[in-house]
Design a protein around this motif. Structure first.
Motif, PDB file in Angstrom:
ATOM      1  N   GLU A 125      10.964   0.200   0.325  1.00 53.64           N
ATOM      2  CA  GLU A 125      11.011   1.088  -0.937  1.00 53.64           C
ATOM      3  C   GLU A 125      10.194   2.351  -0.833  1.00 53.64           C
ATOM      4  OE1 GLU A 125       8.585  -0.985  -3.816  1.00 53.64           O
ATOM      5  OE2 GLU A 125      10.465  -2.491  -4.294  1.00 53.64           O
ATOM      6  N   GLN A 126       9.351   2.521   0.122  1.00 58.05           N
ATOM      7  CA  GLN A 126       8.817   3.564   0.532  1.00 58.05           C
ATOM      8  C   GLN A 126       9.883   4.719   1.307  1.00 58.05           C
ATOM      9  OE1 GLN A 126       5.191   3.594   2.673  1.00 58.05           O
ATOM     10  NE2 GLN A 126       5.129   5.914   2.899  1.00 58.05           N
ATOM     11  N   LYS A 127      10.668   3.978   2.449  1.00 57.48           N
ATOM     12  CA  LYS A 127      11.611   4.733   3.028  1.00 57.48           C
ATOM     13  C   LYS A 127      12.624   5.055   2.049  1.00 57.48           C
ATOM     14  CE  LYS A 127      10.683   2.398   7.429  1.00 57.48           C
ATOM     15  NZ  LYS A 127      11.378   1.555   8.602  1.00 57.48           N
ATOM     16  N   MET A 128      12.994   4.197   1.162  1.00 55.20           N
ATOM     17  CA  MET A 128      13.907   4.469   0.137  1.00 55.20           C
ATOM     18  C   MET A 128      13.842   5.681  -0.555  1.00 55.20           C
ATOM     19  SD  MET A 128      15.380   0.950  -1.253  1.00 55.20           S
ATOM     20  CE  MET A 128      16.321   1.600  -2.340  1.00 55.20           C
ATOM     21  N   ARG A 129      12.650   5.898  -1.101  1.00 51.46           N
ATOM     22  CA  ARG A 129      11.889   7.121  -1.825  1.00 51.46           C
ATOM     23  C   ARG A 129      11.952   8.210  -0.954  1.00 51.46           C
ATOM     24  NH1 ARG A 129       8.403   2.975  -4.076  1.00 51.46           N
ATOM     25  NH2 ARG A 129       6.701   3.709  -2.515  1.00 51.46           N
ATOM     26  N   GLU A 130      11.546   7.847   0.245  1.00 50.77           N
ATOM     27  CA  GLU A 130      11.615   9.242   1.068  1.00 50.77           C
ATOM     28  C   GLU A 130      13.154   9.575   1.487  1.00 50.77           C
ATOM     29  OE1 GLU A 130       9.412   7.884   4.576  1.00 50.77           O
ATOM     30  OE2 GLU A 130       7.533   8.011   3.813  1.00 50.77           O
ATOM     31  N   GLU A 134      15.431   9.041  -0.642  1.00 51.60           N
ATOM     32  CA  GLU A 134      15.862   9.908  -1.813  1.00 51.60           C
ATOM     33  C   GLU A 134      15.516  11.288  -1.907  1.00 51.60           C
ATOM     34  OE1 GLU A 134      14.733   7.463  -5.016  1.00 51.60           O
ATOM     35  OE2 GLU A 134      16.048   5.762  -4.629  1.00 51.60           O
ATOM     36  N   LEU A 135      14.254  11.358  -1.472  1.00 49.79           N
ATOM     37  CA  LEU A 135      13.613  12.755  -1.424  1.00 49.79           C
ATOM     38  C   LEU A 135      14.341  13.426  -0.483  1.00 49.79           C
ATOM     39  CD1 LEU A 135       9.906  12.047  -1.683  1.00 49.79           C
ATOM     40  CD2 LEU A 135      11.125  12.993  -3.613  1.00 49.79           C
ATOM     41  N   ARG A 146       7.972  -3.035   0.273  1.00 55.74           N
ATOM     42  CA  ARG A 146       7.096  -2.018  -0.101  1.00 55.74           C
ATOM     43  C   ARG A 146       7.565  -0.928   0.969  1.00 55.74           C
ATOM     44  NH1 ARG A 146       2.845   0.782   1.643  1.00 55.74           N
ATOM     45  NH2 ARG A 146       2.383  -0.826   3.407  1.00 55.74           N
TER      46      ARG A 146
END
Length: 514
Positions: free
Chosen positions: A425-430, A432-433, A422
């Motif tokens: 995934e959060q880091k990956m989303r960050e 990506e942002l 999780r």
């Protein structure tokens, strides 16, 4: 005393008759006899008949060959006075000279029947009597029954007839069959004769043979008055005239009952029928001996023909009674033997059944023992397997406990992994942002850099123009007033230096952004 003794010995030597040796050849045996010099043909013949145990002597004779011609020994003349071969011993063939009309009624003794059987069988095999292929196979089966007894497939295996001569060579040549195929055909008939005794099989053979056209016929070459070559046949029923190439169907026959007289001259033989109006038949032969032989056979066959139609003599009646008694005794004996054989076969079958049952029981016991041993081995194996299974169960329980612990650990790890996942995934989303922002910022900065480049280019162009302008001004104004110019120039130089410093810093920032 010694003189009297010598005289008596010499007297005995003188009294001992002189002898000569003869060899008698029957169809299946040979015998030798010593005969006195004075013996007639009948003396020798009676000696042979006594040796064979033969009472039906009227069918037989002693035959010999002289100068290529078969002749019969005369009974009423001395043996040595006849034209016989000059050999030592002298050979004679003891053969049937006359044949019965009905073998079953006339052949009373078993020895008589056996001698006829052997002689007729030899004549068929030597093709002196023609027989169809089908009949030869049937006759051969009776001959096999007479020799071997009842057919037994366990004893009479294929090939048991390989050394027996059973069929004429003409029949073997006529059909392209192997010896095994002929044996199979004969054995098929032979198997059906079960229970037939030897004498019955021989009689059945003769009953079939007596219906053959050439059975019992003596053939002689003759000529009629027109010098036509013919064959004359003499048998138990009469005299027959045949074409030279046909011995089956006579052109003319004279039954003994229809003949009044037969006369014989040097080379001519005359047959006078009983009917005086009928034609007298005359024929001629090449030799006087042939005529005499024909005449002798005619007399003998005619005598037997007449005797058959008279009341039997006391001797014949006794022989027939003895033959009936012997047949009845043999029948009872055969029945007894058949019954004993049947009982023996039944006992043997019962014995075989018991042996087979015993073998089955032994086999069952053996199988039961083997099954018991297998059961014991299986029980031991199962106990061992149970122990192994118990140990395996303990090991599995231990493994299960360890697996449970590992499962719990994995669940915890999985929970951690989920949390980490999780967070990742959060880091990956960050990330990506951030990447999107950086891309946007990069685009923005790229645009700014482009504007700055453009501004820089414009500034440099303006600087160049300014310098050019300044140079132009300086060249125009320098000679008039140099002091103000210097002041103005210094001030412009300062401004240009500052502007160069700003441009360098701006270029550095642009490169860093890139």
């Amino acid at each position: 005393a010694e003189g009297l003794k010598n005289m008596s010995i010499r007297g005995l030597k003188k009294k001992q008759p002189k002898t000569f040796k003869v060899r008698i050849i029957t169809v299946d045996a040979e015998m030798e006899f010593s005969c006195e010099m004075k013996w007639k043909g009948k003396d020798l013949f009676d000696l042979v008949c006594r040796a064979l145990g033969l009472r039906e002597t009227w069918f037989f004779g002693l035959q010999y060959t002289i100068k290529g011609m078969c002749t019969w020994l005369k009974m009423d003349k001395k043996v040595l006075d006849q034209e016989i071969p000059k050999e030592d011993p002298i050979s004679f063939h003891f053969l049937a000279k006359f044949y019965p009309e009905k073998v079953e009624e006339e052949l009373l003794q078993e020895i008589t029947q056996h001698l006829f059987f052997l002689q007729v069988k030899k004549q068929i095999l030597d093709e002196e009597i023609y027989c169809s292929p089908e009949a030869t196979v049937l006759l051969a089966s009776y001959a096999v029954q007479a020799k071997y007894g009842d057919y037994d497939p366990n004893f009479h295996e294929p090939g048991f007839l390989a050394h027996d001569e059973l069929l004429p060579k003409r029949v073997l040549r006529q059909y392209q069959l192997t010896a095994e195929m002929w044996e199979e055909k004969i054995t098929a008939w032979y198997a059906e004769h079960r229970g037939i005794a030897r004498d019955e099989a021989e009689m059945n053979y003769l009953k079939i043979a007596q219906d053959l056209e050439m059975y019992g016929v003596n053939y002689f070459p003759i000529q009629n008055k027109n010098h036509t070559d013919l064959l004359l046949g003499v048998d138990a029923k009469g005299i027959h005239i045949y074409s030279i190439n046909n011995r089956f169907s006579p052109n003319k026959s004279f039954e003994w009952s229809s003949i009044r007289n037969i006369s014989c001259s040097e080379k001519e033989l005359t047959i006078k029928p009983l009917d005086k109006k009928a034609e007298v038949f005359k024929f001629f032969s090449s030799q006087l001996k042939v005529n005499k032989l024909i005449f002798q056979l005619c007399i003998g066959n005619h005598d037997l023909f007449m005797r058959r139609r008279k009341v039997d003599s006391i001797e014949i009646q006794q022989m027939k009674a003895q033959a009936r008694e012997e047949k009845a005794r043999k029948k009872m004996e055969n029945q007894r033997l058949a019954r004993e054989k049947q009982l023996r076969e039944e006992a043997e079958r019962a014995k075989e059944d018991l042996e087979r049952r015993l073998f089955q029981l032994e086999d069952e016991a053996r199988q039961a023992n083997e099954a018991l041993l297998r059961s014991q081995e299986a029980a031991e194996l199962l106990a061992e397997k149970a122990q192994i299974a118990e140990e395996e169960a303990k090991l599995l329980a231990q493994n299960a406990a360890e697996a449970e612990q590992e499962r719990q650990r994995l669940e915890i790890t999985a929970l951690k992994s989920k949390e980490e996942k999780r967070l990742m995934e959060q880091k990956m989303r960050e990330a990506e942002l951030i990447a999107v922002k950086l891309v946007k910022e990069s685009d923005r900065r790229a645009k700014e850099a482009e504007h700055l480049k453009q501004d820089l280019h414009e500034a440099r162009e303006a600087e160049r123009k300014a310098k050019q302008k300044l140079l132009d001004i300086t060249r125009l104004n320098y000679p008039v007033s140099s002091a103000p110019l210097d002041a103005t120039f210094d001030k412009g130089s300062i401004k240009l230096d500052l502007k160069d410093i700003d441009l360098k810093r701006l270029s550095f920032e642009i490169e860093r952004e890139r």
